[in-house]
Design a protein around this motif. Structure first.
Motif: not given
Length: 502
Positions: A184-189, A224-236
């Motif tokens: 599910v997490i992979m799909c959401l990512t 969770p670091s993958i999701s944290l990094n992805n969120i950071g990239m969106i803000y970047f």
């Protein structure tokens, strides 16, 4: 309005998915420890090596040289990114006699993934698609969905974003219904990545936040670091460097705590980029150096080349042109050695800007010419790639049409088989009920005959009794009538004599 509709659709999919009743995924993997190694693949090398070693130990339980042992060993090397060794084992398994359908499906999945990561994405997708069909015929929905997830992510790598998004949206509810939260997490990512590429940052952020929520609230292998990094990239990319820096820092803290060291160079590089955007070039340089230090233990030439280029950008921001020149030239040499055209392009552009600042027009012109040549070359390659993608899409659609037709035929065949089966049951039930009815009618007649016979016997007995009564009363009446007649006659005679005497 369109953004709102997209947002609501995503929410509906997520709510509907997690609102279903909990069910367990039916069957476990045929390859021991394969799921664990898969989830740590490319994230935590120590954990990956631990599980791949367990896979090779478990493979010894199979017969030596059997297809099961060869495929298990092949997967263990695949997850260690040793694609050549994996292909050797897979090829040996392919030559094995009497390969069962299940293991053939696993074999095609492995060779397909190896091809994808070796750059032959189209061929890899075809092999994984064949594996998916085999799993579908075997009724293994879990592995069938796993293959579709691999295809969806490969479509993303080929730039077929809409196809990737459709597959991921289809898979998300299935994995959610079966409590397979890692997938599910992979799909959401994957959905977030598609939206990010389409510049739909709001939807991408929503997907990444949901993935982060599952990472922190459910028992999963995914970090969770993958999701944290992805969120950071969106803000970047949304020019919110402060928010990006916060999430990048949280991702690093998580990776350091969990031992996901291969991910750290990318994390440090992202923090450096955010700091550089905030005008903190000196601090950014420190993080670029940290990234390079980690890369000494976990080599990645492409990442190293990119980080050196970013460090040169930090030197440029500090007006340290000589140091920046050395770094750009080093990055350019590595990019040419690895034939990484995009990085050659970026380095030539950066060097042209550098020599413009240093007022060296001859060197500036040299790299500017190379920059324009590369730009035209990349544009042509993009056009060719677009044509190739259209051709692949046409072939895929043709294959899909054929497969849909075959599936319709199979469905029609299955319908006919089911109909014949239902008719057989109907005939059986009809014969059964008719037999029961006949037996019931037969026993009814037998009982009726017995009753009639009993009634006839009773009637006969009653008739005999009546006849006996009649004879008895006749006899009695005869016996009484004779003396009475004599008495009456005597009385009558005497009466007449007396009358005549009178």
């Amino acid at each position: 309005m369109i953004k709102l509709i997209h947002f609501l659709l995503l929410q509906i999919v997520l709510i509907a998915s997690f609102g279903q009743s909990d069910q367990n995924i039916s069957a476990g993997p045929a390859i021991p420890f394969e799921d664990e190694a898969y989830y740590f693949w490319g994230i935590n090398s120590d954990s990956t090596l631990h599980y791949t070693s367990l896979m090779r130990e478990a493979a010894k339980e199979f017969a030596a040289g059997s297809c099961m042992q060869l495929i298990t060993d092949g997967y263990s090397y695949l997850y260690e990114d040793n694609y050549d060794s994996a292909d050797v084992f897979f090829a040996a398994a392919l030559d094995a006699d009497s390969l069962p359908a299940l293991w053939k499906a696993y074999l095609l999945t492995g060779t397909g993934q190896s091809a994808i990561f070796n750059g032959d994405i189209n061929d890899g997708i075809i092999q994984v698609f064949e594996a998916r069909e085999l799993f579908a015929n075997l009724g293994d929905e879990k592995e069938q969905s796993q293959c579709e997830l691999v295809i969806a992510l490969a479509c993303f790598d080929m730039g077929r974003y809409q196809e990737s998004l459709s597959l991921l949206m289809k898979l998300l509810p299935w994995f959610a219904r079966h409590n397979d939260y890692d997938n599910v997490i992979m799909c959401l990512t994957g959905i977030g990545r598609v939206y990010a590429e389409q510049n739909k940052t709001v939807f991408a952020l929503q997907s990444y936040l949901k993935a982060l929520e599952l990472c922190t609230t459910k028992k999963v292998h995914m970090t969770p670091s993958i999701s944290l990094n992805n969120i950071g990239m969106i803000y970047f990319i949304s020019n919110q460097a402060d928010s990006a820096l916060m999430y990048f820092t949280a991702a690093i803290e998580t990776d350091e705590k969990e031992g996901n060291f291969p991910l750290l160079p990318g994390r440090y590089n992202n923090i450096g980029n955010a700091l550089l955007k905030l005008g903190k070039a000196g601090k950014a340089e420190e993080y670029y150096r940290k990234a390079l230090n980690v890369l000494e233990k976990y080599p990645d030439p492409y990442a190293e080349c990119q980080i050196i280029n970013n460090m040169a950008d930090a030197k440029m921001a500090k007006h340290e042109y000589d140091e920046a020149e050395k770094l750009y030239l080093s990055s350019l040499a590595t990019a040419r050695k690895l034939q990484l055209k995009p990085l050659i392009y970026y380095n030539c552009e950066s060097l042209a800007k550098l020599y413009d600042q240093k007022n060296e027009p001859i060197k500036e012109l040299r790299y500017l010419k190379e920059y324009y040549v590369l730009r035209d070359s990349l544009n042509n390659e993009e056009h060719l790639q677009t044509l190739d993608e259209l051709e692949v899409k046409y072939k895929s659609e043709s294959q899909k049409h054929v497969i849909d037709k075959l599936e319709q035929q199979n469905e029609l065949k299955n319908t006919r088989i089911q109909r014949d089966k239902n008719l057989r049951w109907i005939y059986f039930l009809l014969i059964f009920f008719l037999s029961v009815l006949i037996l019931f009618f037969y026993y009814f007649l037998r009982i009726r005959q017995r009753l009639n016979k009993a009634l006839m016997t009773e009637n006969r007995n009653l008739n005999e009794v009546n006849e006996f009564k009649d004879r008895f009363f006749n006899l009695i009446s005869h016996e009484f009538r004779t003396p009475l007649s004599l008495i009456i006659w005597s009385c009558t005679g005497n009466t007449g004599r007396c009358s005549s005497e009178s």
